[in-house]
Motif scaffolding. Structure first.
Motif, PDB file in Angstrom:
ATOM      1  N   UNK A 245       0.826  -1.208   0.000  1.00  0.00           N
ATOM      2  CA  UNK A 245       0.000   0.000   0.000  1.00  0.00           C
ATOM      3  C   UNK A 245       0.857   1.253   0.000  1.00  0.00           C
ATOM      4  N   UNK A 246       1.936   1.231   0.790  1.00  0.00           N
ATOM      5  CA  UNK A 246       2.828   2.388   0.837  1.00  0.00           C
ATOM      6  C   UNK A 246       3.526   2.590  -0.497  1.00  0.00           C
ATOM      7  N   UNK A 247       3.917   1.491  -1.128  1.00  0.00           N
ATOM      8  CA  UNK A 247       4.582   1.585  -2.432  1.00  0.00           C
ATOM      9  C   UNK A 247       3.643   2.175  -3.464  1.00  0.00           C
ATOM     10  N   UNK A 248       2.384   1.719  -3.438  1.00  0.00           N
ATOM     11  CA  UNK A 248       1.397   2.244  -4.385  1.00  0.00           C
ATOM     12  C   UNK A 248       1.154   3.728  -4.141  1.00  0.00           C
ATOM     13  N   UNK A 249       1.036   4.096  -2.853  1.00  0.00           N
ATOM     14  CA  UNK A 249       0.784   5.496  -2.510  1.00  0.00           C
ATOM     15  C   UNK A 249       1.929   6.381  -2.959  1.00  0.00           C
ATOM     16  N   UNK A 250       3.164   5.928  -2.726  1.00  0.00           N
ATOM     17  CA  UNK A 250       4.324   6.719  -3.120  1.00  0.00           C
ATOM     18  C   UNK A 250       4.410   6.863  -4.629  1.00  0.00           C
ATOM     19  N   UNK A 251       4.134   5.760  -5.329  1.00  0.00           N
ATOM     20  CA  UNK A 251       4.180   5.815  -6.795  1.00  0.00           C
ATOM     21  C   UNK A 251       3.119   6.754  -7.325  1.00  0.00           C
ATOM     22  N   UNK A 252       1.917   6.671  -6.722  1.00  0.00           N
ATOM     23  CA  UNK A 252       0.826   7.531  -7.159  1.00  0.00           C
ATOM     24  C   UNK A 252       1.137   8.997  -6.869  1.00  0.00           C
ATOM     25  N   UNK A 253       1.757   9.219  -5.694  1.00  0.00           N
ATOM     26  CA  UNK A 253       2.086  10.594  -5.310  1.00  0.00           C
ATOM     27  C   UNK A 253       3.108  11.201  -6.257  1.00  0.00           C
ATOM     28  N   UNK A 254       3.972  10.360  -6.846  1.00  0.00           N
ATOM     29  CA  UNK A 254       5.011  10.848  -7.737  1.00  0.00           C
ATOM     30  C   UNK A 254       4.581  10.865  -9.196  1.00  0.00           C
ATOM     31  N   UNK A 255       3.340  10.502  -9.468  1.00  0.00           N
ATOM     32  CA  UNK A 255       2.856  10.483 -10.848  1.00  0.00           C
ATOM     33  C   UNK A 255       2.776  11.903 -11.390  1.00  0.00           C
ATOM     34  N   UNK A 256       3.000  12.026 -12.684  1.00  0.00           N
ATOM     35  CA  UNK A 256       2.874  13.323 -13.336  1.00  0.00           C
ATOM     36  C   UNK A 256       1.666  13.298 -14.265  1.00  0.00           C
ATOM     37  N   UNK A 257       1.226  14.482 -14.665  1.00  0.00           N
ATOM     38  CA  UNK A 257       0.082  14.604 -15.566  1.00  0.00           C
ATOM     39  C   UNK A 257       0.490  15.416 -16.787  1.00  0.00           C
ATOM     40  N   UNK A 258       0.425  14.794 -17.944  1.00  0.00           N
ATOM     41  CA  UNK A 258       0.601  15.524 -19.188  1.00  0.00           C
ATOM     42  C   UNK A 258      -0.748  16.143 -19.554  1.00  0.00           C
ATOM     43  N   UNK A 259      -0.790  17.449 -19.732  1.00  0.00           N
ATOM     44  CA  UNK A 259      -2.042  18.112 -20.100  1.00  0.00           C
ATOM     45  C   UNK A 259      -1.854  18.860 -21.417  1.00  0.00           C
ATOM     46  N   UNK A 260      -2.946  18.988 -22.142  1.00  0.00           N
ATOM     47  CA  UNK A 260      -2.923  19.702 -23.412  1.00  0.00           C
ATOM     48  C   UNK A 260      -4.354  20.042 -23.794  1.00  0.00           C
ATOM     49  N   UNK A 261      -4.478  20.968 -24.720  1.00  0.00           N
ATOM     50  CA  UNK A 261      -5.794  21.318 -25.234  1.00  0.00           C
ATOM     51  C   UNK A 261      -6.171  20.391 -26.389  1.00  0.00           C
ATOM     52  N   UNK A 262      -7.384  20.524 -26.853  1.00  0.00           N
ATOM     53  CA  UNK A 262      -7.856  19.784 -28.022  1.00  0.00           C
ATOM     54  C   UNK A 262      -7.328  20.478 -29.272  1.00  0.00           C
TER      55      UNK A 262
ATOM     56  N   UNK B 176      -8.239  25.922 -18.864  1.00  0.00           N
ATOM     57  CA  UNK B 176      -8.073  24.985 -17.747  1.00  0.00           C
ATOM     58  C   UNK B 176      -6.668  24.385 -17.748  1.00  0.00           C
ATOM     59  N   UNK B 177      -6.163  24.031 -18.923  1.00  0.00           N
ATOM     60  CA  UNK B 177      -4.809  23.470 -19.012  1.00  0.00           C
ATOM     61  C   UNK B 177      -3.781  24.472 -18.501  1.00  0.00           C
ATOM     62  N   UNK B 178      -3.961  25.733 -18.861  1.00  0.00           N
ATOM     63  CA  UNK B 178      -3.043  26.780 -18.408  1.00  0.00           C
ATOM     64  C   UNK B 178      -3.130  26.956 -16.894  1.00  0.00           C
ATOM     65  N   UNK B 179      -4.338  26.910 -16.360  1.00  0.00           N
ATOM     66  CA  UNK B 179      -4.523  27.022 -14.909  1.00  0.00           C
ATOM     67  C   UNK B 179      -3.822  25.868 -14.189  1.00  0.00           C
ATOM     68  N   UNK B 180      -3.985  24.665 -14.720  1.00  0.00           N
ATOM     69  CA  UNK B 180      -3.334  23.501 -14.118  1.00  0.00           C
ATOM     70  C   UNK B 180      -1.816  23.661 -14.150  1.00  0.00           C
ATOM     71  N   UNK B 181      -1.298  24.155 -15.265  1.00  0.00           N
ATOM     72  CA  UNK B 181       0.143  24.377 -15.386  1.00  0.00           C
ATOM     73  C   UNK B 181       0.625  25.383 -14.343  1.00  0.00           C
ATOM     74  N   UNK B 182      -0.137  26.430 -14.140  1.00  0.00           N
ATOM     75  CA  UNK B 182       0.252  27.477 -13.200  1.00  0.00           C
ATOM     76  C   UNK B 182       0.200  27.019 -11.747  1.00  0.00           C
ATOM     77  N   UNK B 183      -0.771  26.182 -11.410  1.00  0.00           N
ATOM     78  CA  UNK B 183      -1.075  25.931  -9.997  1.00  0.00           C
ATOM     79  C   UNK B 183      -0.715  24.548  -9.481  1.00  0.00           C
TER      80      UNK B 183
ATOM     81  N   UNK C  43       2.629  18.700 -16.562  1.00  0.00           N
ATOM     82  CA  UNK C  43       3.525  18.983 -17.684  1.00  0.00           C
ATOM     83  C   UNK C  43       2.658  19.363 -18.880  1.00  0.00           C
ATOM     84  N   UNK C  44       2.832  20.582 -19.379  1.00  0.00           N
ATOM     85  CA  UNK C  44       2.127  20.987 -20.596  1.00  0.00           C
ATOM     86  C   UNK C  44       2.843  20.352 -21.781  1.00  0.00           C
ATOM     87  N   UNK C  45       2.071  19.663 -22.622  1.00  0.00           N
ATOM     88  CA  UNK C  45       2.677  18.923 -23.729  1.00  0.00           C
ATOM     89  C   UNK C  45       3.328  19.827 -24.767  1.00  0.00           C
TER      90      UNK C  45
END
Length: 251
Positions: free
Chosen positions: A15-32, A73-80, A85-87
């Motif tokens: 459970x701790x390993x999963x939590x740590x991995x999830x906590x370190x996950x990144x999100x690639x965001x982009x517009x349509x 929204x993508x820009x807001x996510x990038x800022x905050x 990661x903006x693609x």
């Protein structure tokens, strides 16, 4: 008793390993914005830069997810958000002071596009102030035009999305649009609009052309390093060019 303790210990570690991995996950965001990044017919993120980002994910070993969002929204996510990661984001001198740019994903080419039936001939951006010029609200192109002296009170007509922007031009509600000509054909094909009716009126050679991976300054420096190194690696290996050729996108 000892067996139950051992099982509990194993569950806790997992459970701790999963939590740590999830906590370190990144999100690639982009517009349509096809063919770079968009939701396909199955509602899944797709596009040439999404595929490149998946190659970065595989090479770096980073856990990552992908979100296609409205640009604001993508820009807001990038800022905050420190995991975003903006693609693809235009690299400009002012942005470079406040964001991390991790490497060029592709090139853009900016022009003022108009209908062939519009006989106006432009040799400078200044001349375009006699006409209505459109771009997408929130894009760097809005800032670029306003810095050049355009205003919404006089000659600047902003659109919320590339679809509405193209329809404005074809319906005569604006005279020129400032756009990336490398996405023009795909966008018009999607909308069923005839590109033969258009022509480039003015190429904007001073407009920034590099679209980069970008994060805010709170993004993990170690993860940023992995992404930088992975982008260099997939370019050196030929994987990057392979993906670009598959999507028939010149860079």
């Amino acid at each position: 008793m000892l067996f139950r303790f051992f099982i509990h210990f194993i569950i806790t570690v997992v459970a701790m390993s999963y939590t740590n991995a999830h906590a370190n996950a990144i999100r690639f965001v982009a517009e349509d914005l096809p063919p770079y990044h968009y939701l396909n017919a199955h509602g899944q993120p797709d596009g040439v830069l999404v595929e490149i980002a998946k190659a970065l994910k595989a090479h770096s070993g980073l856990d990552a997810k992908f979100d296609i969002l409205p640009m604001a929204r993508a820009h807001y996510e990038l800022q905050t958000k420190s995991d975003v990661v903006m693609l693809a984001w235009l690299k400009t001198p002012s942005r470079a002071l406040n964001y991390q740019f991790l490497g060029s994903m592709c090139q853009s080419s900016a022009s003022l596009i108009g209908l062939k039936t519009n006989s106006a001939s432009l040799v400078s951006l200044e001349q375009a102030k006699r006409f209505r010029v459109s771009t997408i609200r929130g894009y760097y192109s809005e800032y670029y035009l306003k810095e050049a002296g355009f205003s919404e009170e006089h000659d600047l007509v902003l659109a919320s999305h590339y679809k509405s922007m193209w329809h404005m031009l074809y319906r005569g509600r604006t005279d020129f649009i400032l756009t990336n000509t490398r996405t023009l054909q795909r966008e018009l094909d999607e909308l069923g609009l005839d590109p033969a009716l258009l022509e480039s009126k003015l190429t904007l050679n001073d407009f920034p052309s590099e679209l980069h991976l970008a994060t805010n300054l709170q993004f993990s420096k170690s993860q940023a390093k992995k992404l930088r190194e992975s982008l260099v690696a997939i370019k050196a290996s030929g994987r990057y060019d392979e993906i670009v050729r598959k999507w028939q996108l010149l860079n």
